[in-house]
Motif scaffolding. Structure first.
Motif, mmCIF file in Angstrom:
data_model
loop_
_atom_site.group_PDB
_atom_site.id
_atom_site.type_symbol
_atom_site.label_atom_id
_atom_site.label_comp_id
_atom_site.label_asym_id
_atom_site.label_seq_id
_atom_site.Cartn_x
_atom_site.Cartn_y
_atom_site.Cartn_z
ATOM 1 N N ARG A 110 0.853 -1.185 0.000
ATOM 2 C CA ARG A 110 0.000 0.000 0.000
ATOM 3 C C ARG A 110 0.892 1.240 0.000
ATOM 4 O O ARG A 110 2.062 1.184 0.396
ATOM 5 C CB ARG A 110 -0.908 0.016 1.228
ATOM 6 C CG ARG A 110 -1.858 -1.159 1.328
ATOM 7 C CD ARG A 110 -2.871 -1.156 0.207
ATOM 8 N NE ARG A 110 -3.710 0.047 0.256
ATOM 9 C CZ ARG A 110 -4.520 0.428 -0.729
ATOM 10 N NH1 ARG A 110 -4.585 -0.288 -1.847
ATOM 11 N NH2 ARG A 110 -5.257 1.499 -0.616
ATOM 12 N N PRO A 111 0.367 2.387 -0.438
ATOM 13 C CA PRO A 111 1.167 3.614 -0.398
ATOM 14 C C PRO A 111 1.571 3.971 1.031
ATOM 15 O O PRO A 111 0.779 3.843 1.962
ATOM 16 C CB PRO A 111 0.224 4.672 -0.984
ATOM 17 C CG PRO A 111 -0.765 3.908 -1.798
ATOM 18 C CD PRO A 111 -0.950 2.600 -1.092
ATOM 19 N N VAL A 112 2.805 4.402 1.183
ATOM 20 C CA VAL A 112 3.326 4.855 2.477
ATOM 21 C C VAL A 112 3.848 6.279 2.310
ATOM 22 O O VAL A 112 4.605 6.561 1.371
ATOM 23 C CB VAL A 112 4.460 3.950 2.991
ATOM 24 C CG1 VAL A 112 4.986 4.460 4.332
ATOM 25 C CG2 VAL A 112 3.979 2.512 3.121
ATOM 26 N N VAL A 113 3.433 7.167 3.215
ATOM 27 C CA VAL A 113 3.915 8.547 3.204
ATOM 28 C C VAL A 113 4.834 8.733 4.400
ATOM 29 O O VAL A 113 4.447 8.452 5.536
ATOM 30 C CB VAL A 113 2.759 9.558 3.253
ATOM 31 C CG1 VAL A 113 3.311 10.991 3.269
ATOM 32 C CG2 VAL A 113 1.819 9.368 2.074
ATOM 33 N N LEU A 114 6.052 9.201 4.152
ATOM 34 C CA LEU A 114 7.012 9.467 5.213
ATOM 35 C C LEU A 114 7.032 10.964 5.506
ATOM 36 O O LEU A 114 7.201 11.784 4.588
ATOM 37 C CB LEU A 114 8.402 8.985 4.811
ATOM 38 C CG LEU A 114 8.527 7.480 4.577
ATOM 39 C CD1 LEU A 114 9.962 7.121 4.207
ATOM 40 C CD2 LEU A 114 8.106 6.696 5.802
ATOM 41 N N VAL A 115 6.870 11.305 6.771
ATOM 42 C CA VAL A 115 6.773 12.700 7.205
ATOM 43 C C VAL A 115 7.770 12.917 8.324
ATOM 44 O O VAL A 115 7.906 12.077 9.214
ATOM 45 C CB VAL A 115 5.345 13.019 7.721
ATOM 46 C CG1 VAL A 115 5.259 14.466 8.217
ATOM 47 C CG2 VAL A 115 4.314 12.756 6.635
ATOM 48 N N ARG A 116 8.446 14.032 8.311
ATOM 49 C CA ARG A 116 9.363 14.326 9.402
ATOM 50 C C ARG A 116 8.960 15.608 10.107
ATOM 51 O O ARG A 116 8.306 16.486 9.529
ATOM 52 C CB ARG A 116 10.812 14.419 8.903
ATOM 53 C CG ARG A 116 11.115 15.622 8.027
ATOM 54 C CD ARG A 116 12.555 15.544 7.514
ATOM 55 N NE ARG A 116 12.912 16.686 6.689
ATOM 56 C CZ ARG A 116 13.458 17.794 7.164
ATOM 57 N NH1 ARG A 116 13.675 17.920 8.457
ATOM 58 N NH2 ARG A 116 13.764 18.790 6.366
ATOM 59 N N ALA A 117 9.352 15.722 11.372
ATOM 60 C CA ALA A 117 9.057 16.927 12.146
ATOM 61 C C ALA A 117 9.938 18.064 11.645
ATOM 62 O O ALA A 117 11.122 17.876 11.356
ATOM 63 C CB ALA A 117 9.304 16.679 13.628
ATOM 64 N N ARG A 118 9.355 19.234 11.555
ATOM 65 C CA ARG A 118 10.116 20.412 11.128
ATOM 66 C C ARG A 118 10.792 21.073 12.316
ATOM 67 O O ARG A 118 10.265 21.079 13.420
ATOM 68 C CB ARG A 118 9.192 21.434 10.443
ATOM 69 C CG ARG A 118 8.669 20.982 9.082
ATOM 70 C CD ARG A 118 7.795 22.057 8.484
ATOM 71 N NE ARG A 118 7.318 21.682 7.169
ATOM 72 C CZ ARG A 118 7.981 21.881 6.036
ATOM 73 N NH1 ARG A 118 9.169 22.464 6.086
ATOM 74 N NH2 ARG A 118 7.495 21.520 4.879
ATOM 75 N N THR A 119 11.947 21.661 12.063
ATOM 76 C CA THR A 119 12.616 22.440 13.089
ATOM 77 C C THR A 119 11.986 23.830 13.142
ATOM 78 O O THR A 119 11.243 24.240 12.245
ATOM 79 C CB THR A 119 14.109 22.580 12.785
ATOM 80 O OG1 THR A 119 14.259 23.342 11.570
ATOM 81 C CG2 THR A 119 14.760 21.208 12.591
ATOM 82 N N ALA A 120 12.285 24.588 14.203
ATOM 83 C CA ALA A 120 11.759 25.947 14.313
ATOM 84 C C ALA A 120 12.211 26.803 13.135
ATOM 85 O O ALA A 120 11.457 27.622 12.613
ATOM 86 C CB ALA A 120 12.219 26.567 15.636
ATOM 87 N N GLU A 121 13.456 26.609 12.705
ATOM 88 C CA GLU A 121 13.979 27.371 11.574
ATOM 89 C C GLU A 121 13.211 27.051 10.299
ATOM 90 O O GLU A 121 12.904 27.933 9.495
ATOM 91 C CB GLU A 121 15.460 27.057 11.397
ATOM 92 C CG GLU A 121 16.178 27.972 10.404
ATOM 93 C CD GLU A 121 17.662 27.690 10.352
ATOM 94 O OE1 GLU A 121 18.367 28.419 9.632
ATOM 95 O OE2 GLU A 121 18.100 26.757 11.040
ATOM 96 N N GLU A 122 12.876 25.782 10.117
ATOM 97 C CA GLU A 122 12.117 25.383 8.933
ATOM 98 C C GLU A 122 10.698 25.907 8.999
ATOM 99 O O GLU A 122 10.122 26.297 7.981
ATOM 100 C CB GLU A 122 12.126 23.860 8.802
ATOM 101 C CG GLU A 122 13.463 23.309 8.370
ATOM 102 C CD GLU A 122 13.490 21.796 8.426
ATOM 103 O OE1 GLU A 122 14.132 21.199 7.551
ATOM 104 O OE2 GLU A 122 12.878 21.216 9.337
ATOM 105 N N ASN A 123 10.092 25.930 10.183
ATOM 106 C CA ASN A 123 8.748 26.491 10.321
ATOM 107 C C ASN A 123 8.735 27.953 9.934
ATOM 108 O O ASN A 123 7.793 28.451 9.306
ATOM 109 C CB ASN A 123 8.242 26.315 11.754
ATOM 110 C CG ASN A 123 7.810 24.896 12.037
ATOM 111 O OD1 ASN A 123 7.380 24.186 11.138
ATOM 112 N ND2 ASN A 123 7.934 24.460 13.287
#
Length: 297
Positions: free
Chosen positions: A130-143
């Protein structure tokens, strides 16, 4: 039967990022959200503070806490949560079988640099159909960077990495559907390299050869996408057939993307263990955006 969006949660920041992304995806698709937490007690040479009972209580609290957090953010969303016993890759693959897609959090490796693909995520992506989506937490700088970029009126694009040798209808369908759900444009990227004999035979000395091959690749691309354009007329599609390594062009396009979609072949010789391919590896380890890996024959 309505399939939910499934999310693997583990109490980490990346797990929360995956849960939040999955909740928004479930809303877009108008389907329920299913949270799955895999519990597998690991023996330690030195017992952790509080012993195994404390670890078990913590594990029991993870799905409850994530559910409460999401219900506050998405009060109208149908959310269920389960704590299942077993190796995380096996638990997540089983959850994926019953879902529209599976969302898994991964660890970032620096500002706008991509994922640290852990063993759980790698095993899950390599084995599920099945499709899998990988997501990572953003840093404050990236936000902060994302906040500045959000001033743009048009929504960020969905990016599809297209292999014209093995396009994969499931991969193309997923990308068009994702763009349609978001009312976002779709950028289709096909990277290619001319055969070695072009340089060796002297054809490369002809100033028109590169343009001729590029035109042929572009026409093949248009032909492959034509039925999907007709099926999803609301999606604004841009096609990009470019010379060079596909992963490099995908990463360039992913800088401001809402989602990057790539395929993974499921049919391999029996002697070869399931794997995700070198292009997927390169994209996953360096892509700043969520990445959907869609299995296909």
């Amino acid at each position: 039967m309505t399939r939910p969006v499934a999310v693997g949660v583990d109490g980490s920041p990346s797990g929360l990022a995956a849960a939040d992304w999955g909740a928004r995806e479930a809303q877009l698709r108008d389907v329920p959200l299913r949270l799955v937490h895999a519990w597998e007690w690991q023996p330690y040479a030195h017992a952790p503070p509080g012993g195994p009972e404390a670890a078990r209580r913590w594990s029991e609290g993870v799905p409850r806490e994530v559910t409460a957090w999401l219900q506050h953010r998405y009060p109208d969303l149908d959310i269920t949560a389960q704590r299942l016993t077993g190796p995380p890759p096996e638990v997540l693959c089983k959850a994926a079988e019953e879902a529209e897609l599976l969302v898994v959090g991964t660890v970032g490796i620096g500002r706008l640099t991509g994922f640290l693909l852990g063993s759980v995520a790698l095993a899950t992506v390599a084995h599920t159909e099945r499709p899998v989506v990988l997501v990572r937490a953003r840093t404050a700088e990236e936000n902060e960077h994302q906040g500045r970029a959000s001033g743009v009126v048009s929504p960020p694009p969905v990016v599809l990495g297209l292999d014209l040798a093995r396009p994969g209808d499931d991969v193309i369908r997923f990308a068009f559907e994702s763009a349609a759900l978001r009312a976002a444009p779709l950028l289709v990227v096909h990277g290619w390299n001319p055969p070695a004999f072009y340089g060796e035979s002297g054809v490369g000395t002809d100033p028109n050869w590169e343009a001729d091959i590029a035109d042929a690749e572009s026409e093949t691309m248009r032909h492959a996408l034509r039925p999907w354009r007709e099926k999803y007329p609301s999606v604004d599609v841009t096609e990009q057939a470019v010379i060079g390594q596909p992963a490099h062009h995908l990463l360039d396009a992913a800088t401001c993307a809402a989602l990057v979609v790539i395929g993974r072949r499921t049919r391999a010789p029996k002697a070869i263990a399931p794997r995700i391919g070198h292009i997927a590896h390169a994209v996953l380890h360096h892509c700043p955006a969520p990445v959907a890996i869609v299995p296909h024959d």
